[in-house]
Design an enzyme around this catalytic site. Sequence first.
Site, PDB file in Angstrom:
ATOM      1  N   ASN A  29       0.807  -1.227   0.000  1.00  0.00           N
ATOM      2  CA  ASN A  29       0.000   0.000   0.000  1.00  0.00           C
ATOM      3  C   ASN A  29       0.839   1.275   0.000  1.00  0.00           C
ATOM      4  OD1 ASN A  29       0.202  -1.191   2.901  1.00  0.00           O
ATOM      5  ND2 ASN A  29       0.030   1.018   3.173  1.00  0.00           N
ATOM      6  N   GLY A  33       6.866  -1.380  -2.006  1.00  0.00           N
ATOM      7  CA  GLY A  33       5.879  -2.413  -2.331  1.00  0.00           C
ATOM      8  C   GLY A  33       4.839  -1.911  -3.321  1.00  0.00           C
ATOM      9  N   SER A 156      18.327  -5.867   3.527  1.00  0.00           N
ATOM     10  CA  SER A 156      18.935  -4.533   3.542  1.00  0.00           C
ATOM     11  C   SER A 156      20.433  -4.645   3.751  1.00  0.00           C
ATOM     12  CB  SER A 156      18.332  -3.732   4.691  1.00  0.00           C
ATOM     13  OG  SER A 156      19.071  -2.561   4.906  1.00  0.00           O
ATOM     14  N   TYR A 181      16.248  -4.243  13.984  1.00  0.00           N
ATOM     15  CA  TYR A 181      15.966  -4.201  12.539  1.00  0.00           C
ATOM     16  C   TYR A 181      17.073  -4.926  11.767  1.00  0.00           C
ATOM     17  CZ  TYR A 181      15.308  -2.310   7.827  1.00  0.00           C
ATOM     18  OH  TYR A 181      15.126  -2.194   6.463  1.00  0.00           O
TER      19      TYR A 181
HETATM   20  N1  LIG Z   1      13.434   2.463   2.511  1.00  0.00           N
HETATM   21  C1  LIG Z   1      14.688   2.032   2.569  1.00  0.00           C
HETATM   22  O1  LIG Z   1      15.658   2.824   2.517  1.00  0.00           O
HETATM   23  C2  LIG Z   1      14.959   0.574   2.693  1.00  0.00           C
HETATM   24  C3  LIG Z   1      13.956  -0.377   2.752  1.00  0.00           C
HETATM   25  N2  LIG Z   1      14.270  -1.709   2.884  1.00  0.00           N
HETATM   26  C4  LIG Z   1      13.228  -2.730   2.977  1.00  0.00           C
HETATM   27  O2  LIG Z   1      12.264  -2.544   1.965  1.00  0.00           O
HETATM   28  C5  LIG Z   1      10.992  -3.042   2.391  1.00  0.00           C
HETATM   29  C6  LIG Z   1       9.907  -2.038   2.062  1.00  0.00           C
HETATM   30  O3  LIG Z   1      10.135  -0.892   2.844  1.00  0.00           O
HETATM   31  P1  LIG Z   1       9.681   0.590   2.456  1.00  0.00           P
HETATM   32  O4  LIG Z   1       8.805   0.598   1.289  1.00  0.00           O
HETATM   33  O5  LIG Z   1      10.886   1.421   2.471  1.00  0.00           O
HETATM   34  O6  LIG Z   1       8.858   0.945   3.794  1.00  0.00           O
HETATM   35  P2  LIG Z   1       7.382   1.518   4.052  1.00  0.00           P
HETATM   36  O7  LIG Z   1       7.318   1.769   5.520  1.00  0.00           O
HETATM   37  O8  LIG Z   1       7.097   2.646   3.133  1.00  0.00           O
HETATM   38  O9  LIG Z   1       6.453   0.286   3.664  1.00  0.00           O
HETATM   39  C7  LIG Z   1       6.390  -0.847   4.479  1.00  0.00           C
HETATM   40  C8  LIG Z   1       5.146  -1.628   4.175  1.00  0.00           C
HETATM   41  O10 LIG Z   1       5.097  -2.730   5.085  1.00  0.00           O
HETATM   42  C9  LIG Z   1       3.804  -2.765   5.656  1.00  0.00           C
HETATM   43  N3  LIG Z   1       3.764  -3.417   6.966  1.00  0.00           N
HETATM   44  C10 LIG Z   1       4.357  -3.034   8.108  1.00  0.00           C
HETATM   45  N4  LIG Z   1       4.000  -3.863   9.102  1.00  0.00           N
HETATM   46  C11 LIG Z   1       3.154  -4.784   8.581  1.00  0.00           C
HETATM   47  C12 LIG Z   1       2.429  -5.867   9.107  1.00  0.00           C
HETATM   48  N5  LIG Z   1       2.452  -6.177  10.402  1.00  0.00           N
HETATM   49  N6  LIG Z   1       1.673  -6.608   8.269  1.00  0.00           N
HETATM   50  C13 LIG Z   1       1.602  -6.301   6.961  1.00  0.00           C
HETATM   51  N7  LIG Z   1       2.239  -5.260   6.410  1.00  0.00           N
HETATM   52  C14 LIG Z   1       3.009  -4.507   7.219  1.00  0.00           C
HETATM   53  C15 LIG Z   1       3.381  -1.307   5.749  1.00  0.00           C
HETATM   54  O11 LIG Z   1       1.984  -1.199   5.944  1.00  0.00           O
HETATM   55  P3  LIG Z   1       1.337   0.130   6.632  1.00  0.00           P
HETATM   56  O12 LIG Z   1       1.398   1.210   5.602  1.00  0.00           O
HETATM   57  O13 LIG Z   1      -0.050  -0.297   6.970  1.00  0.00           O
HETATM   58  O14 LIG Z   1       2.162   0.435   7.827  1.00  0.00           O
HETATM   59  C16 LIG Z   1       3.851  -0.829   4.392  1.00  0.00           C
HETATM   60  O15 LIG Z   1       2.922  -1.183   3.423  1.00  0.00           O
HETATM   61  C17 LIG Z   1      11.139  -3.349   3.884  1.00  0.00           C
HETATM   62  O16 LIG Z   1      11.271  -4.735   4.062  1.00  0.00           O
HETATM   63  C18 LIG Z   1      12.434  -2.647   4.274  1.00  0.00           C
HETATM   64  O17 LIG Z   1      13.094  -3.294   5.327  1.00  0.00           O
HETATM   65  C19 LIG Z   1      15.580  -2.122   2.928  1.00  0.00           C
HETATM   66  C20 LIG Z   1      16.594  -1.228   2.858  1.00  0.00           C
HETATM   67  C21 LIG Z   1      16.383   0.194   2.738  1.00  0.00           C
HETATM   68  C1  LIG Z   2      25.431   9.062   5.357  1.00  0.00           C
HETATM   69  C2  LIG Z   2      24.681   9.374   4.077  1.00  0.00           C
HETATM   70  C3  LIG Z   2      23.466   8.812   3.808  1.00  0.00           C
HETATM   71  C4  LIG Z   2      22.871   7.907   4.807  1.00  0.00           C
HETATM   72  C5  LIG Z   2      22.526   6.654   4.594  1.00  0.00           C
HETATM   73  C6  LIG Z   2      21.874   5.825   5.594  1.00  0.00           C
HETATM   74  C7  LIG Z   2      21.913   6.192   7.017  1.00  0.00           C
HETATM   75  C8  LIG Z   2      21.235   4.733   5.168  1.00  0.00           C
HETATM   76  C9  LIG Z   2      20.457   3.871   5.972  1.00  0.00           C
HETATM   77  C10 LIG Z   2      19.756   2.908   5.355  1.00  0.00           C
HETATM   78  C11 LIG Z   2      18.834   2.055   6.013  1.00  0.00           C
HETATM   79  C12 LIG Z   2      18.482   2.227   7.418  1.00  0.00           C
HETATM   80  C13 LIG Z   2      18.300   1.101   5.304  1.00  0.00           C
HETATM   81  C14 LIG Z   2      17.217   0.301   5.730  1.00  0.00           C
HETATM   82  O1  LIG Z   2      17.239  -0.891   5.608  1.00  0.00           O
HETATM   83  C15 LIG Z   2      22.680   9.176   2.554  1.00  0.00           C
HETATM   84  C16 LIG Z   2      21.255   9.534   2.970  1.00  0.00           C
HETATM   85  C17 LIG Z   2      22.623   8.017   1.556  1.00  0.00           C
HETATM   86  C18 LIG Z   2      23.271  10.378   1.817  1.00  0.00           C
HETATM   87  C19 LIG Z   2      24.743  10.351   1.744  1.00  0.00           C
HETATM   88  C20 LIG Z   2      25.344  10.326   3.144  1.00  0.00           C
END
Ligand SMILES: NC(=O)C1=CN([C@@H]2O[C@H](COP(=O)(O)OP(=O)(O)OC[C@H]3O[C@@H](n4cnc5c(N)ncnc54)[C@H](OP(=O)(O)O)[C@@H]3O)[C@@H](O)[C@H]2O)C=CC1
Ligand SMILES: CC1=C(/C=C/C(C)=C/C=C/C(C)=C/C=O)C(C)(C)CCC1
Length: 297
Positions: A29, A33, A156, A181
Amino acid sequence: PQIRRMLTTGVCTSTVQLPGKVAIVTGANTGIGKETAKELAQRGARVYLACRDVQKGELVAKEIKGLTGNQQVLVRKLDLADTKSIRAFAKDFLAEEKHLHILINNAGVMMCPYSKTADGFEMHIGVNHLGHFLLTHLLLEKLQESAPSRVVNLSSLAHYLGRIHFHNLQGEKFYSAGLAYCHSKLANILFTRELHRRLKGSGVTVYSVHPGTVKSELIRHSTVMSLMWWLFSFFIKTPQQGAQTSLYCAVTEGLESLSGKHFSDCQVAWVSSQARNETVARRLWDVSCDLLGLPVD
Ligand SMILES: NC(=O)C1=CN([C@@H]2O[C@H](COP(=O)(O)OP(=O)(O)OC[C@H]3O[C@@H](n4cnc5c(N)ncnc54)[C@H](OP(=O)(O)O)[C@@H]3O)[C@@H](O)[C@H]2O)C=CC1
Ligand SMILES: CC1=C(/C=C/C(C)=C/C=C/C(C)=C/C=O)C(C)(C)CCC1
């Protein structure tokens, strides 16, 4: 601009179309995703948006149908923090669909304050790992029957800081929201590798993904991260860019020999030594089965 380009690379260039294919995207949503689901729908797949908030899911389904013209976008309730909800989702899906070709285990939570799922699991390990572990188990037969089929697990780069503390899996002895996490994201890679090992020759292939640093709602529990995301928003990926590696692993032809591998920016990526530990992967599999009441084989 050069740093930005470096941090936002990776485009899925595959032109594969998916008519007749069935896909599930968890947490569809919002964020990565939602964009993944949109791109799968654009290619003609029937896409199930598995969301904990059905109302939010319906709004997104409407948007995707409007944008892609694909009316085969369905919303189903799935709360990964409740095994009853996971079992109900799987039961209904199995009754409804003959096939499942693509399962994208995308949903995730990050840095939430200490809390537990309905079944008493710590929230990060419960939702990010155990929830998807159970969901995949329940859908595995369908994936096998539908082979060639694929499972994509969102992990991640944060897995590097993760460790599997079997004596403290539920964070009851010590807890850090950030590390919890990381541990769960390490579990996603170990699960990917062990599932791949068990599925060799079945036609079901499995991949783990680091999507990049992506502007999404994932940082909702951390003010510091929210501030960083805002400050550095020029350097981080859009959700559409963040969806590219998931999409690449889900659709690219000829990727079968790379099953079990980890991907970032649409390329195979290195993982930490913990993530390569086969003994830990096997033990985590057994412990996960035990916690979820699944038979250990
Ligand atoms: N954004 C980033 O920089 C990074 C993301 N990731 C991974 O990517 C994936 C997607 O994340 P991202 O799009 O960024 O995050 P968002 O928070 O934008 O999306 C996460 C999604 O997971 C859903 N969710 C959370 N808890 C539950 C639950 N209990 N049951 C069903 N659905 C659930 C949320 O639903 P709701 O909206 O209802 O809360 C939402 O749809 C994650 O696994 C994250 O760990 C990995 C590295 C970096
Ligand atoms: C230092 C730094 C950054 C920080 C990156 C971080 C903190 C990333 C964390 C990622 C996570 C938490 C991923 C989830 O799974 C940016 C924004 C790239 C910009 C360049 C400098």
